[in-house]
Design a protein around this motif. Sequence first.
Motif, PDB file in Angstrom:
ATOM      1  N   LEU A 316       0.715  -1.161   0.110  1.00  0.00           N
ATOM      2  CA  LEU A 316       0.330   0.199  -0.258  1.00  0.00           C
ATOM      3  C   LEU A 316       0.748   1.312   0.250  1.00  0.00           C
ATOM      4  O   LEU A 316       2.264   1.311   0.316  1.00  0.00           O
ATOM      5  CB  LEU A 316      -1.135   0.221   1.100  1.00  0.00           C
ATOM      6  CG  LEU A 316      -0.207  -0.102   2.332  1.00  0.00           C
ATOM      7  CD1 LEU A 316       0.280   1.043   3.260  1.00  0.00           C
ATOM      8  CD2 LEU A 316      -1.044  -0.526   3.365  1.00  0.00           C
ATOM      9  N   THR A 317       0.137   2.381  -0.609  1.00  0.00           N
ATOM     10  CA  THR A 317       0.478   4.236  -0.512  1.00  0.00           C
ATOM     11  C   THR A 317      -0.214   4.558   0.485  1.00  0.00           C
ATOM     12  O   THR A 317      -0.975   4.503   0.908  1.00  0.00           O
ATOM     13  CB  THR A 317       0.477   4.565  -1.519  1.00  0.00           C
ATOM     14  OG1 THR A 317       1.312   3.508  -2.549  1.00  0.00           O
ATOM     15  CG2 THR A 317       1.678   5.690  -1.765  1.00  0.00           C
ATOM     16  N   ALA A 318       1.016   5.111   1.796  1.00  0.00           N
ATOM     17  CA  ALA A 318       0.944   5.990   2.876  1.00  0.00           C
ATOM     18  C   ALA A 318       0.796   7.709   2.306  1.00  0.00           C
ATOM     19  O   ALA A 318       1.662   7.630   2.126  1.00  0.00           O
ATOM     20  CB  ALA A 318       0.724   5.317   4.265  1.00  0.00           C
ATOM     21  N   LEU A 358      -0.173   6.176  -8.641  1.00  0.00           N
ATOM     22  CA  LEU A 358       0.319   5.171  -7.879  1.00  0.00           C
ATOM     23  C   LEU A 358      -1.447   4.501  -7.805  1.00  0.00           C
ATOM     24  O   LEU A 358      -2.024   4.530  -8.000  1.00  0.00           O
ATOM     25  CB  LEU A 358       0.209   6.192  -5.901  1.00  0.00           C
ATOM     26  CG  LEU A 358       1.073   6.942  -5.830  1.00  0.00           C
ATOM     27  CD1 LEU A 358       0.822   7.592  -4.459  1.00  0.00           C
ATOM     28  CD2 LEU A 358       2.073   5.921  -5.844  1.00  0.00           C
ATOM     29  N   GLY A 359      -1.434   2.829  -7.196  1.00  0.00           N
ATOM     30  CA  GLY A 359      -2.619   1.969  -7.750  1.00  0.00           C
ATOM     31  C   GLY A 359      -2.734   0.843  -6.239  1.00  0.00           C
ATOM     32  O   GLY A 359      -1.434   1.086  -5.683  1.00  0.00           O
ATOM     33  N   GLY A 360      -3.719   0.624  -6.562  1.00  0.00           N
ATOM     34  CA  GLY A 360      -3.623  -0.983  -5.032  1.00  0.00           C
ATOM     35  C   GLY A 360      -4.327   0.039  -4.180  1.00  0.00           C
ATOM     36  O   GLY A 360      -5.561   1.414  -3.871  1.00  0.00           O
ATOM     37  N   LEU A 361      -3.758  -0.472  -2.994  1.00  0.00           N
ATOM     38  CA  LEU A 361      -4.392   0.423  -2.150  1.00  0.00           C
ATOM     39  C   LEU A 361      -3.861   1.400  -1.154  1.00  0.00           C
ATOM     40  O   LEU A 361      -2.686   1.472  -1.274  1.00  0.00           O
ATOM     41  CB  LEU A 361      -4.829  -0.178  -0.131  1.00  0.00           C
ATOM     42  CG  LEU A 361      -4.915  -0.772   0.380  1.00  0.00           C
ATOM     43  CD1 LEU A 361      -6.984  -0.691   0.663  1.00  0.00           C
ATOM     44  CD2 LEU A 361      -4.796  -1.815   2.022  1.00  0.00           C
ATOM     45  N   HIS A 394     -11.843   3.445  -5.724  1.00  0.00           N
ATOM     46  CA  HIS A 394     -13.014   3.537  -4.307  1.00  0.00           C
ATOM     47  C   HIS A 394     -12.609   4.201  -3.456  1.00  0.00           C
ATOM     48  O   HIS A 394     -11.183   4.009  -2.716  1.00  0.00           O
ATOM     49  CB  HIS A 394     -13.037   2.013  -4.462  1.00  0.00           C
ATOM     50  CG  HIS A 394     -14.158   1.603  -5.584  1.00  0.00           C
ATOM     51  ND1 HIS A 394     -15.360   1.191  -5.719  1.00  0.00           N
ATOM     52  CD2 HIS A 394     -13.208   0.852  -6.408  1.00  0.00           C
ATOM     53  CE1 HIS A 394     -15.794   0.760  -6.937  1.00  0.00           C
ATOM     54  NE2 HIS A 394     -15.154  -0.085  -7.659  1.00  0.00           N
ATOM     55  N   ILE A 395     -13.413   5.154  -3.016  1.00  0.00           N
ATOM     56  CA  ILE A 395     -12.748   5.699  -1.322  1.00  0.00           C
ATOM     57  C   ILE A 395     -13.627   5.554   0.234  1.00  0.00           C
ATOM     58  O   ILE A 395     -15.089   5.146  -0.343  1.00  0.00           O
ATOM     59  CB  ILE A 395     -12.607   6.842  -1.503  1.00  0.00           C
ATOM     60  CG1 ILE A 395     -13.924   7.958  -1.896  1.00  0.00           C
ATOM     61  CG2 ILE A 395     -11.371   7.235  -2.402  1.00  0.00           C
ATOM     62  CD1 ILE A 395     -13.949   9.056  -2.015  1.00  0.00           C
ATOM     63  N   SER A 407      -9.317   2.541  -3.070  1.00  0.00           N
ATOM     64  CA  SER A 407      -7.915   1.758  -3.462  1.00  0.00           C
ATOM     65  C   SER A 407      -7.976   2.551  -5.057  1.00  0.00           C
ATOM     66  O   SER A 407      -9.138   3.065  -5.607  1.00  0.00           O
ATOM     67  CB  SER A 407      -8.809   0.128  -4.348  1.00  0.00           C
ATOM     68  OG  SER A 407     -10.096   0.207  -4.562  1.00  0.00           O
ATOM     69  N   ARG A 408      -7.074   2.011  -5.761  1.00  0.00           N
ATOM     70  CA  ARG A 408      -7.047   2.892  -7.249  1.00  0.00           C
ATOM     71  C   ARG A 408      -6.687   1.637  -8.181  1.00  0.00           C
ATOM     72  O   ARG A 408      -5.494   1.063  -8.263  1.00  0.00           O
ATOM     73  CB  ARG A 408      -6.341   4.049  -7.287  1.00  0.00           C
ATOM     74  CG  ARG A 408      -6.175   5.238  -8.185  1.00  0.00           C
ATOM     75  CD  ARG A 408      -5.110   5.972  -8.225  1.00  0.00           C
ATOM     76  NE  ARG A 408      -5.245   7.154  -9.715  1.00  0.00           N
ATOM     77  CZ  ARG A 408      -4.332   6.552 -11.035  1.00  0.00           C
ATOM     78  NH1 ARG A 408      -3.448   5.304 -10.342  1.00  0.00           N
ATOM     79  NH2 ARG A 408      -4.665   7.320 -11.970  1.00  0.00           N
ATOM     80  N   LYS A 409      -6.847   1.831  -9.544  1.00  0.00           N
ATOM     81  CA  LYS A 409      -7.077   0.898 -10.214  1.00  0.00           C
ATOM     82  C   LYS A 409      -5.801   1.143 -10.933  1.00  0.00           C
ATOM     83  O   LYS A 409      -5.144   2.049 -11.540  1.00  0.00           O
ATOM     84  CB  LYS A 409      -7.647   0.851 -11.728  1.00  0.00           C
ATOM     85  CG  LYS A 409      -7.707  -1.048 -12.660  1.00  0.00           C
ATOM     86  CD  LYS A 409      -8.698  -0.863 -13.119  1.00  0.00           C
ATOM     87  CE  LYS A 409      -8.338  -2.068 -14.422  1.00  0.00           C
ATOM     88  NZ  LYS A 409     -10.069  -1.937 -15.325  1.00  0.00           N
ATOM     89  N   ARG A 410      -4.884  -0.430 -10.502  1.00  0.00           N
ATOM     90  CA  ARG A 410      -3.285  -0.153 -11.337  1.00  0.00           C
ATOM     91  C   ARG A 410      -3.543   0.089 -12.930  1.00  0.00           C
ATOM     92  O   ARG A 410      -4.051  -1.083 -13.494  1.00  0.00           O
ATOM     93  CB  ARG A 410      -2.158  -1.404 -10.736  1.00  0.00           C
ATOM     94  CG  ARG A 410      -2.189  -1.097  -9.639  1.00  0.00           C
ATOM     95  CD  ARG A 410      -1.236  -2.591  -9.221  1.00  0.00           C
ATOM     96  NE  ARG A 410      -0.878  -2.674  -7.549  1.00  0.00           N
ATOM     97  CZ  ARG A 410      -0.542  -1.383  -7.317  1.00  0.00           C
ATOM     98  NH1 ARG A 410       1.233  -1.068  -7.664  1.00  0.00           N
ATOM     99  NH2 ARG A 410      -0.025  -1.724  -5.969  1.00  0.00           N
ATOM    100  N   THR A 411      -2.584   0.884 -13.993  1.00  0.00           N
ATOM    101  CA  THR A 411      -2.915   0.561 -15.262  1.00  0.00           C
ATOM    102  C   THR A 411      -1.510   0.699 -15.972  1.00  0.00           C
ATOM    103  O   THR A 411      -1.020  -0.168 -17.241  1.00  0.00           O
ATOM    104  CB  THR A 411      -3.752   2.361 -15.642  1.00  0.00           C
ATOM    105  OG1 THR A 411      -2.922   3.381 -15.267  1.00  0.00           O
ATOM    106  CG2 THR A 411      -5.171   1.931 -14.885  1.00  0.00           C
ATOM    107  N   LYS A 412      -0.493   1.237 -14.985  1.00  0.00           N
ATOM    108  CA  LYS A 412       0.832   1.052 -15.373  1.00  0.00           C
ATOM    109  C   LYS A 412       1.663   0.940 -14.268  1.00  0.00           C
ATOM    110  O   LYS A 412       0.935   1.271 -13.280  1.00  0.00           O
ATOM    111  CB  LYS A 412       1.450   1.899 -16.752  1.00  0.00           C
ATOM    112  CG  LYS A 412       1.033   3.395 -15.964  1.00  0.00           C
ATOM    113  CD  LYS A 412       1.448   3.834 -17.619  1.00  0.00           C
ATOM    114  CE  LYS A 412       1.688   6.219 -16.760  1.00  0.00           C
ATOM    115  NZ  LYS A 412      -0.010   5.896 -16.480  1.00  0.00           N
TER     116      LYS A 412
END
Length: 523
Positions: A316-318, A358-361, A394-395, A407-412
Amino acid sequence: MSDSVIVINADGPETRVALIEQGILSEYYVERDRERGTVGNVYKGKVLRVLPGMQAAFVDIGEEKAAFLYAGDIAAPGGQGEKEAALRALGGDDDDEVAPRRTGRHGDITELVRPGQEILVQVVKDPISSKGARITTYISLPGRNVVFMPTVSHIGISRRIAGDRERRRLRRLIDQMRPPGSGFIVRTVAESASNSQVRADMDYLLRLWENIQFNERHQRAPALLYRDLNLMLRVVRDNLTPEFKKVIVDDRIAHDKAVRFIGAFMPELVDRVELYTGREPIFDGYGIELEINRALERKVQLKSGGSLVFDQGEALTAIDVNTGKFVGAKGKTLEETITQTNLEAAEELADQLRLRNLGGLVIIDFIDMDKESNRRKVYRKLQEVLRRDRAKAHITKISEMGLVEMSRKRTKESLLRLLTAPCEVCNGKGYTKSPTTMCYEILREVRREGPHLVGDTIIVQAAPSVAELMNGPEVAAVDNMVKRLQKGIDIQGRKDFHIEHFEIRTKNKGGGRNNNSSSNPAD
């Protein structure tokens, strides 16, 4: 006209494309000539091995590593997940209609493919580390206005096309031309496209598919049947809209290619392509280099004096929001100052998520707000600014502690991983031991090894900052060790030593050296 521009730097061994929206750098792409990706390429592959335990197969597609094919990514009559698998092959274009969740049901891999079988596949994920590319048999061919899916019988309309009348027009248009058993996804830009433009796009993709099928019949596996467009043309195809006032390119050959491409698919926008003639590099002229370097920093300063701090990990990214130097305007309460900082942070956050990709959580730690109304205000602001992002997010609502999970979809690949490598000094840890820590660590090692070393003098070689400490403020600790071991200790600084690297040696009375103890973080 808006301040939105597509800036293309194509005069070197890598192509870089920047999207500037309303004067702000929003997205950045890079493609290197010798590292060009394979996503979107269509191959005639040959099955090498079938792995029933993993419900997958290895397929030779002619690249360095065998590609990986899951059972759920294989088109089969009556199989589940066709639409979802095909949409995934589009690379996460969130303009497309949302696909249903995978059911997890698919045929057994041993019934779908066999070793030695030749199959038509498309790459959906580039090789990573020791893993080969991920492939699918659900082929998707993107165009300007539509995406053709020859293996899926489905018509999808972008969710962002809201008008029922427009959706019906596009659906009827697609249904008239699509071959039986095939499908199309209508992209958002088609909303402003004429019937003839959409038909021309469909006709091009149908002819492209016929060409791929022809090549498949006349070539032996493994073979590359279709290579996707290069980065510059992909970005132009997927992003150029009337909102962009120009596409500016710094290389004449690339400029001419862009003119021909846009003239063929978007003739009404071809006059917006310009050749850059400035003296300084194009990214310098538009201030893009500074913004890219800023996006690689851990801390981003806000205009008010506050800041965002990014910590990107594996899972994840904080992101931490700080008030910093911002003390608020005169007459404002602490609660109002905090809320204003959080609102500004939400705006900058959305831009940084896109730019850094930034993707994922993602966990966002806003500054605590006492009033529920203020938390709702910041939450609504975050929702609003995230709508500009093409990657689906999604938030959750802001908790009483000021935390938001999203969560943000990883596109690259993220910008940080795309442009950087682990630090050679700290080996990717992000820190090194302090000189004081190393001083005491060396003294413990001297105590441990000293009695077993032959010689009158122990020579310690260490990084200059450590040696200076041991010969200065910590000289008393070194003298105590001399008394304990009844041996001299000679501290020497070595400029070529990493701060965590040291060596312990002894010197005999005759001058010969023997015995050695060392520590090296690279070992």
